[in-house]
Design a protein around this motif. Structure first.
Motif, PDB file in Angstrom:
ATOM      1  N   UNK A 176      37.767  89.137 -26.825  1.00  0.00           N
ATOM      2  CA  UNK A 176      37.604  88.218 -25.697  1.00  0.00           C
ATOM      3  C   UNK A 176      38.845  88.208 -24.814  1.00  0.00           C
ATOM      4  N   UNK A 178      39.275  85.496 -22.895  1.00  0.00           N
ATOM      5  CA  UNK A 178      39.581  84.072 -22.767  1.00  0.00           C
ATOM      6  C   UNK A 178      40.594  83.644 -23.814  1.00  0.00           C
ATOM      7  N   UNK A 180      41.186  80.065 -24.998  1.00  0.00           N
ATOM      8  CA  UNK A 180      41.191  78.656 -25.325  1.00  0.00           C
ATOM      9  C   UNK A 180      41.307  78.403 -26.839  1.00  0.00           C
ATOM     10  N   UNK A 202      38.021  81.845 -28.921  1.00  0.00           N
ATOM     11  CA  UNK A 202      36.934  82.759 -28.528  1.00  0.00           C
ATOM     12  C   UNK A 202      36.637  83.787 -29.622  1.00  0.00           C
TER      13      UNK A 202
END
Ligand SMILES: [Zn+2]
Ligand SMILES: [Zn+2]
Ligand SMILES: [Zn+2]
Ligand SMILES: [Zn+2]
Ligand SMILES: [Zn+2]
Lengths: 636, 636
Positions: A176, A178, A180, A202
């Motif tokens: 991923x 991302x 977070x 992720x």
């Protein structure tokens, strides 16, 4: 990149890094570590830096194992070892662990097996191929520990497969873009019981604790069915902070519901966990209550458990590293530190902890390489929840025992099997040894002895003073002759039929069941005896009723219930808690290094969680929040 | 209870409630409603209370349909209808909707088809079996509306199956004993673009909006992959507040990724949505950008869309009722009200809204039967985001046009197809009609005319004044002869080659693409012309650069780019926004009935969302919070 490619790349890197005369035959992931097989284990053994440097460069835990080819058969090996070590080392057992190419040698005098500068050990390796590890023969035999070791041995093949699968999953490639980090609360927020959290990125999902609320039928289980947790086979790992049921009681249920991954905990937590889970379903069966899982599920847990010692930094998912630190709460209890991504975020989940010294453990650790978010227990989070010092508590207990013995009475102490029982044992042993109280027997009934044996198996998990006492001064307080395990109905009968001055520690801790009730029934009517509470008695329990001053107490009997007349003295001794009191909770965060950015509170009554969160905000100007169940909070 | 049993129980209840002479042949769920088939549709038609009372008792929407048996074939029916209605009603079209047993009769004079007290309609029913519905022949033909109607007709069978599946899912039995409500933010928090939320209970999951951030490649899509949303086939419903791409641009993607359930929106939203989705993938293809889905996916959306009018209370999940209310933002835009459980919780998701009157729409609704949680947009949430009044904006625009025309210039207005274009059209039409500006042509280029046609199709979604103007005074401003649709490259070429005083409204609204660039290239060098911005120009767009005062503007051309010399006047007219300004946002909540308990802000820059949340907390003492993406917040 496919995992096979990752492995062959690693193999090539290792070969390139090794001296040209050192060869390896294979590499494979096994749980969180990379195993390097070699036909020349001694070359690695002789050069400790070799492995250390490899691990550092590859940023993963590395273990070097002898190629199975070079291992002598166990029977032959035993002969060779016997011929090599001096006879007065008194070897009590050999465990050949093919899983790791190790032979664990249990000896009463480990030093003689090791030899000067380890030369006897090297001699053994040369002769048998196995890597010898020497441990002291445990001073008290634990049925639990023996059963678990035996079980692991008989399931070696399956376990090897499990570890391989887990290892390959941990070391898969991140995909991923991302970045977070989130935390989901499934239970144990603004309440005590059913602690359960899911940490997610992720890439991965990790569950922390999976407890049961034994006090409530309605809110017994965490909200395992919400999508952040379910389907359970999408979890990468389950981390258990310690063995109390409110943190691990439903772990076997996870396997029943489809989880197939690993459980991470300390070695003592694994053993205590099995003991308490088996007891939990036993008690439920006896009380004809709903039994959420069977012993087969408990065995699944064992097969999937990977133990980690304190301070071992371990990959448990492609982007999550876990490190356990001492929590000071019970044997093997840990503060879990999660390092996410390459420095993206660091989370400390405290579990239950004692930020203060006790007879058994060092205070909880609050120094970390990095930490941004802390999720802390709040059992005594209320501003007025200040406990007396341990010193005061001990003095108080000694006086009560002395007074009772002096009038020819019996001291009855209801206690949980794990935690306060051992604390009280040590206090009593010292008082008897020092002559503060006279030389009386201390009876231990209902799993307390077994739990104590597990304590004795893991001296390295006890505090410095206790370890020194045991190893340097040769005084193991648990071995005191005053302690008598009540291991049969006959012995219990004898104690009851022939009352004599003594202390009886018995379960259950809140007097809802267990042998404590037999003793209570027998000794309550005599005013010379004393009932001493050293732990918290929840609302609705027999213990709480007696604390309230009931003069007649109904006890379950064959036909309905018997009324027991209460004439014995009742005392409450506060201060033996394994939890931090309010001041210690505040200090734990105040003195944390480095200073965290954000504190979430959990594991306490609603008012305690809110009070603690708001006090920390006001005093330390940190972002704080009393979590509620069923939230998913974004941390980054 | 199995759904078949639920249905037969409902059938029995209905039969018991009906007069003995009225029989029904079947009942079936169809989307949110229960369809009752009868061979005697007139008995129901004659007694309106019958259905109303049934619906009330069964707590569900009920529709009575003629049993297909009693329907005459369409060709025969047309003959009979023609023979029944007076010729000068001018019937322009018949739509036989087998799906519902209705024939929609499109006539220029609907009154003549209805007849005195509806007697002609009753006559028709008697002769053909179909339930006649009469609509006015739309004054402007919309290609989109016609295509969609045609598409629905050719997919009747599949659609019927979809509605049946949806209906049976909605009316399944609730099974959980838990009672929580949660909301998850997947996009559009502390940002504008990719609005997306998931509302969940132990029974159901509903997505609200699924927008695309057209301004960002990196943060283009909502976090659809998190477990609260994924796998998508576990969603019960998707609710779309309005047709702007930042609220619905990725709905077709949901079907590509496995969603199979219904989309709920108003009828105009459905049509505008299809128009904008098709344009979105067209533009992406032309710019050689990533195209997230294909027209086949857009067709899937249409097949699964269930339209609801304002104020229709509708079951969309076993424990969730949805009601749309006017939002005043664009045609068909809605405030979504969710009623959860039997009074457990009520949530208002505002979408984008205008709490103030505009030329086109009434102000957003803020009176509800109940409301606890409000999730409000915050586009103009900053304390200083006060807009001039619409009156001032209109005056300003009129003056600019007048001034430009007087010097023989051309007024060029970049505008979005949907929303501000129609607002500006009405202002210009009135100014021309009243002689404030002279009688010039107003050219509409690039989807503006098509969007206007959709407006004309749904007069009941416009405000009172406009409806009165159209129906009572017979003055449809959209029909003004001054408006000229630029529907060919030739016409555009002619306008450019033969400059004459006029107004040109063209897309795209931020001058990043579209026909506006052709006009701009031609008219920018002449200082008599004026470029007027009526909408927000985001950072990085061509529009923003020109606002900043660039004197030479590079435009894409066949070989690289052409430099265009800027001599034309540039004006910015604020006040035409379809969003509430700061004061209207504050007032919307202040005057909300009943007073809500909790406000969450979203859909705005980070500072706007935070400013609005903190102002509402300070002024109204409500619990407030600026949501972040990727949170799951528990409401109950
Ligand atoms: Zn604990
Ligand atoms: Zn606990
Ligand atoms: Zn909008
Ligand atoms: Zn919007
Ligand atoms: Zn409503």
């Amino acid at each position: 990149m496919a995992i096979e490619d990752i492995l062959s790349e690693l193999k090539k890197k290792i070969e390139d890094a090794l001296p040209s005369d050192t060869t390896i035959s294979n590499v494979e992931f096994e749980g969180p570590q990379l195993v390097v097989y070699t036909e020349e284990p001694r070359k690695f053994a002789d050069n400790g830096n070799l492995v250390r440097n490899l691990a550092k460069n590859l940023r993963t835990r590395i273990v070097v194992r002898p190629d199975p080819k070079v291992l002598l058969a166990p029977e032959e090996s035993i002969e060779k070892i016997k011929a090599t070590v001096p006879e007065d080392s008194v070897i009590s057992n050999y465990y050949f662990d093919e899983d790791v190419g190790e032979v664990i040698i249990e000896a009463e005098k480990p030093g003689l097996v090791i030899g000067k500068h380890g030369e006897t050990l090297r001699e053994i390796t040369k002769k048998v191929g196995w890597t010898p590890k020497v441990v002291r023969t445990p001073p008290i035999k634990s049925r639990t520990v023996n059963n678990i070791r035996e079980f692991m041995r008989t399931n070696l093949k399956e376990r090897k497969e499990i570890l391989k699968t887990v290892g390959r999953k941990i070391h898969r490639e991140c995909t991923s873009k991302d970045e977070w980090v989130r935390i989901t609360s499934l239970g144990g927020c603004r309440e005590v019981g059913r602690s359960c959290f899911v940490l997610s990125t992720p890439e991965s999902r990790v569950m922390v604790d999976c407890g049961v609320n034994v006090g409530s039928d309605e809110n017994m289980t965490p909200y395992l069915y919400v999508p952040e947790a379910y389907p359970l086979n999408q979890l990468d790992a389950v981390v258990i902070t310690h063995a109390h049921l409110d943190h691990q009681g439903l772990v076997p249920l996870l396997y029943k519901y489809g989880y197939e991954g690993p459980i991470y905990c300390t070695p003592p937590t694994r053993d205590l966990m099995a003991l308490l889970q088996l007891d939990y379903i036993d008690v439920a069966a006896r009380d004809a209550r709903k039994i959420p899982y069977e012993s087969a599920d408990i065995r699944e847990v064992l097969k999937h458990t990977i133990t980690l010692d304190y301070e071992e930094v371990t990959d448990i998912a492609p982007d999550i590293k876990l490190t356990f630190h001492n929590a000071g709460h019970i044997l093997g209890s840990s503060i879990s530190h999660f390092h996410i991504g390459d420095g993206r975020h660091n989370i400390v989940m405290t579990g239950d902890y004692k930020y203060g010294p006790t007879r058994l453990f060092d205070p909880a650790v609050n120094k970390f390489p990095r930490v941004e978010t802390v999720i802390t227990e709040s059992t005594y989070g209320n501003s007025n929840a200040i406990q007396p010092s341990l010193k005061e508590a001990e003095k108080n207990l000694q006086n009560i025992v002395k007074r009772t013995i002096d009038r020819n009475g019996i001291v009855l102490i209801p206690a949980f099997a794990v935690g306060r029982s051992q604390e009280v044992m040590i206090v009593l042993e010292e008082a008897i040894r020092k002559g503060i109280i006279s030389d009386i027997p201390v009876y231990l009934d209902g799993m307390i002895w077994e739990a104590t044996a597990i304590h004795a198996t893991y001296p390295e998990y006890l505090n410095n003073d206790l370890r020194k006492l045991i190893f340097q001064k040769g005084q193991n307080p648990f071995l005191s002759e005053n302690f008598r395990s009540v291991d049969s109905n006959e012995l219990r009968r004898n104690i009851i039929d022939d009352p004599h001055p003594c202390v009886i520690l018995a379960t259950a801790g809140m007097m809802n069941a267990g042998p404590i009730l037999d003793y209570f029934k027998a000794f309550a009517p005599d005013e010379r005896n004393t009932l001493v509470f050293v732990g918290y008695q929840a609302d609705g329990t027999m213990g709480r009723r007696i604390q309230k001053g009931w003069k007649e107490v109904p006890l379950p009997a064959k036909n309905g219930s018997d009324m027991v007349k209460m004439n014995m003295e009742v005392e409450i001794v506060d201060g033996f808690s394994g939890h931090s009191d309010r001041k210690q909770l505040m200090d734990y965060v105040k003195k944390m290094k480095p200073r965290p950015e954000r504190i979430f509170t959990m594991h306490g009554e609603e008012s305690s969680c809110i009070d603690l969160a708001s006090s920390m905000y006001k005093k330390y100007r940190l972002e704080t929040r009393a979590l509620t169940n069923l939230e998913t909070v974004r941390l980054v």
